[in-house]
Design a protein around this motif. Structure first.
Motif, PDB file in Angstrom:
ATOM      1  N   TYR A  57      66.942  65.367  79.138  1.00 23.00           N
ATOM      2  CA  TYR A  57      66.845  63.629  80.170  1.00 23.00           C
ATOM      3  C   TYR A  57      65.455  63.608  79.210  1.00 23.00           C
ATOM      4  O   TYR A  57      64.983  64.594  78.266  1.00 23.00           O
ATOM      5  N   GLY A  59      62.674  62.051  79.544  1.00 22.04           N
ATOM      6  CA  GLY A  59      61.771  62.280  80.305  1.00 22.04           C
ATOM      7  C   GLY A  59      61.226  63.322  79.347  1.00 22.04           C
ATOM      8  O   GLY A  59      59.692  64.129  79.309  1.00 22.04           O
ATOM      9  N   SER A  63      57.533  64.892  76.913  1.00 14.92           N
ATOM     10  CA  SER A  63      57.086  66.021  77.782  1.00 14.92           C
ATOM     11  C   SER A  63      56.593  66.952  76.441  1.00 14.92           C
ATOM     12  O   SER A  63      55.717  66.886  76.321  1.00 14.92           O
ATOM     13  N   ASP A  66      54.909  65.376  73.703  1.00 15.14           N
ATOM     14  CA  ASP A  66      53.093  65.057  73.978  1.00 15.14           C
ATOM     15  C   ASP A  66      52.908  66.774  73.750  1.00 15.14           C
ATOM     16  O   ASP A  66      51.775  66.968  73.294  1.00 15.14           O
ATOM     17  N   ALA A  96      45.943  60.067  73.637  1.00 13.01           N
ATOM     18  CA  ALA A  96      45.446  59.443  73.417  1.00 13.01           C
ATOM     19  C   ALA A  96      46.775  58.272  73.801  1.00 13.01           C
ATOM     20  O   ALA A  96      47.348  57.121  74.115  1.00 13.01           O
ATOM     21  N   LEU A  98      51.300  57.685  72.929  1.00 13.36           N
ATOM     22  CA  LEU A  98      53.051  58.409  72.680  1.00 13.36           C
ATOM     23  C   LEU A  98      54.339  58.139  72.552  1.00 13.36           C
ATOM     24  O   LEU A  98      54.110  56.750  72.830  1.00 13.36           O
ATOM     25  N   GLN A  99      54.359  57.920  71.376  1.00 20.31           N
ATOM     26  CA  GLN A  99      55.887  56.999  70.932  1.00 20.31           C
ATOM     27  C   GLN A  99      56.752  57.656  70.660  1.00 20.31           C
ATOM     28  O   GLN A  99      56.668  58.662  70.034  1.00 20.31           O
ATOM     29  N   VAL A 100      57.906  57.195  71.540  1.00 21.20           N
ATOM     30  CA  VAL A 100      59.530  58.222  71.457  1.00 21.20           C
ATOM     31  C   VAL A 100      60.008  57.269  71.293  1.00 21.20           C
ATOM     32  O   VAL A 100      60.150  56.235  72.087  1.00 21.20           O
ATOM     33  N   ASP A 101      60.678  57.579  70.232  1.00 21.32           N
ATOM     34  CA  ASP A 101      62.450  56.957  69.056  1.00 21.32           C
ATOM     35  C   ASP A 101      63.524  57.768  69.892  1.00 21.32           C
ATOM     36  O   ASP A 101      64.022  58.459  69.110  1.00 21.32           O
TER      37      ASP A 101
ATOM     38  N   GLY B  58      50.472  64.239  81.542  1.00 18.54           N
ATOM     39  CA  GLY B  58      50.700  63.324  80.671  1.00 18.54           C
ATOM     40  C   GLY B  58      52.386  62.884  81.051  1.00 18.54           C
ATOM     41  O   GLY B  58      53.496  61.608  81.003  1.00 18.54           O
ATOM     42  N   GLY B  59      52.698  64.121  80.061  1.00 22.86           N
ATOM     43  CA  GLY B  59      54.185  64.412  80.319  1.00 22.86           C
ATOM     44  C   GLY B  59      55.227  63.751  81.437  1.00 22.86           C
ATOM     45  O   GLY B  59      56.105  62.915  81.338  1.00 22.86           O
ATOM     46  N   ALA B  62      55.315  59.469  81.058  1.00 20.56           N
ATOM     47  CA  ALA B  62      55.979  59.357  80.635  1.00 20.56           C
ATOM     48  C   ALA B  62      57.095  59.461  80.970  1.00 20.56           C
ATOM     49  O   ALA B  62      58.050  58.296  81.298  1.00 20.56           O
ATOM     50  N   SER B  63      57.910  59.970  81.874  1.00 15.14           N
ATOM     51  CA  SER B  63      58.759  60.533  82.338  1.00 15.14           C
ATOM     52  C   SER B  63      59.085  59.668  83.304  1.00 15.14           C
ATOM     53  O   SER B  63      60.260  58.398  83.381  1.00 15.14           O
ATOM     54  N   ASP B  66      59.418  56.556  81.903  1.00 13.29           N
ATOM     55  CA  ASP B  66      61.180  56.052  81.342  1.00 13.29           C
ATOM     56  C   ASP B  66      61.345  55.375  82.658  1.00 13.29           C
ATOM     57  O   ASP B  66      62.842  54.658  82.305  1.00 13.29           O
ATOM     58  N   SER B  97      63.444  53.021  73.257  1.00 11.55           N
ATOM     59  CA  SER B  97      61.683  53.929  72.869  1.00 11.55           C
ATOM     60  C   SER B  97      61.297  53.889  74.233  1.00 11.55           C
ATOM     61  O   SER B  97      61.600  52.811  74.404  1.00 11.55           O
ATOM     62  N   LEU B  98      59.747  54.539  73.571  1.00  8.12           N
ATOM     63  CA  LEU B  98      59.121  54.452  74.852  1.00  8.12           C
ATOM     64  C   LEU B  98      57.647  54.782  74.267  1.00  8.12           C
ATOM     65  O   LEU B  98      57.552  55.021  73.052  1.00  8.12           O
ATOM     66  N   GLN B  99      56.729  53.598  74.385  1.00  5.37           N
ATOM     67  CA  GLN B  99      55.268  53.804  73.880  1.00  5.37           C
ATOM     68  C   GLN B  99      54.375  53.815  75.511  1.00  5.37           C
ATOM     69  O   GLN B  99      54.332  53.394  76.226  1.00  5.37           O
ATOM     70  N   VAL B 100      53.895  54.827  74.964  1.00  2.38           N
ATOM     71  CA  VAL B 100      52.931  55.187  76.498  1.00  2.38           C
ATOM     72  C   VAL B 100      51.652  55.007  75.697  1.00  2.38           C
ATOM     73  O   VAL B 100      51.087  56.183  74.991  1.00  2.38           O
ATOM     74  N   ASP B 101      50.488  54.172  76.140  1.00  3.36           N
ATOM     75  CA  ASP B 101      48.968  54.482  76.290  1.00  3.36           C
ATOM     76  C   ASP B 101      48.412  54.849  77.361  1.00  3.36           C
ATOM     77  O   ASP B 101      48.933  54.266  78.624  1.00  3.36           O
ATOM     78  N   TYR B 102      47.941  55.947  77.387  1.00  6.33           N
ATOM     79  CA  TYR B 102      47.088  56.962  78.621  1.00  6.33           C
ATOM     80  C   TYR B 102      45.321  56.165  78.119  1.00  6.33           C
ATOM     81  O   TYR B 102      44.163  56.463  77.510  1.00  6.33           O
TER      82      TYR B 102
END
Lengths: 158, 158
Positions: A57, A59, A63, A66, A96, A98-101, B58-59, B62-63, B66, B97-102
């Protein structure tokens, strides 16, 4: 030499993070260590941590990136200050951004390895690049911007 | 009118995602709906989905971003093709890809609302922007680049 992971130095009240808190019995309890000038952690996803059949998964991958990112930020920050993680004041980071590829599907059923490179260390901000590997192959890359937690949220010294 | 969420149209063998699969008994089972031209989903974190006391991990955020991103991508793609989600061939997206700004800590103990804006819809790639709100206040923003799953991974039509 296997020393204690950074998460085991977090003050008790900050050790309930679902991803890496040693006191969260339902969580992942990720453990981040120095590995030379880089950082390392391992995690084996459970069968229900599935995306599509046979693969992890996304996500969960986010996590893990992160938490290894904030853990690596703490490791780097103590080292930059020339002191050990059992010294005061305690340092604890939150994410602050998080970027995931996702480069390719991540195989489910094997232990994953997370690697961390320290990109930038400032007083209150640390940037890390995190990789996730399965069977020695990098399947995802992340970038974590971690900022030091406000002192008002860290109640007790260790 | 409350119609079925997009995840309830996914073929059975693709419905085990930890974040949004209706058949994953251990998972979050997130449900994404159209809300006019945007998309919406709700999720109430459990007490163990904690980052620091009082706030959501935060994870998990992000999930949720996603899965609401890939769900919104599927919704947008069916609409762009002018057909219903119960028509064939089934469309299913994975995250590239996933970008998250908290933006601020997300309160634990309340229902979270996820909103989705469709930014770009191409044949095999959909970009969405997702917000996470607690008590009506946006606490995190995400961007999800979702790509259509290779047909080789979708074995059965619905």
């Amino acid at each position: 030499m296997k020393i204690k992971p950074i998460q085991d130095y977090y003050p008790d009240e900050l050790s309930y993070c679902y991803g890496c808190g040693r006191l969260n019995k339902n969580g992942h309890q990720l453990k981040s260590y120095w590995d030379g000038d880089e950082t390392i952690a391992h995690f084996t996803p459970k069968p229900h941590h599935i995306a599509i059949p046979g693969y992890v998964y996304g996500g969960l991958i986010a996590s893990l990136i992160d938490c290894h990112g904030t853990g690596s930020a703490a490791l780097a920050s103590y080292r930059a200050e020339g002191r050990e993680p059992d010294s005061n004041p305690p340092l604890r980071f939150v994410t602050a951004s998080l970027q995931v590829d996702y480069l390719k599907p991540t195989l489910l059923g094997v232990e994953l390895e997370l690697g961390g490179k320290i990109i930038e260390v400032k007083k209150r901000k640390v940037i890390t690049e995190i990789t996730v590997s399965a069977n020695g192959e990098i399947t995802a890359r992340g970038k974590v911007v971690a900022v030091q937690m406000p002192e008002s949220l860290i109640k007790n010294e260790i």
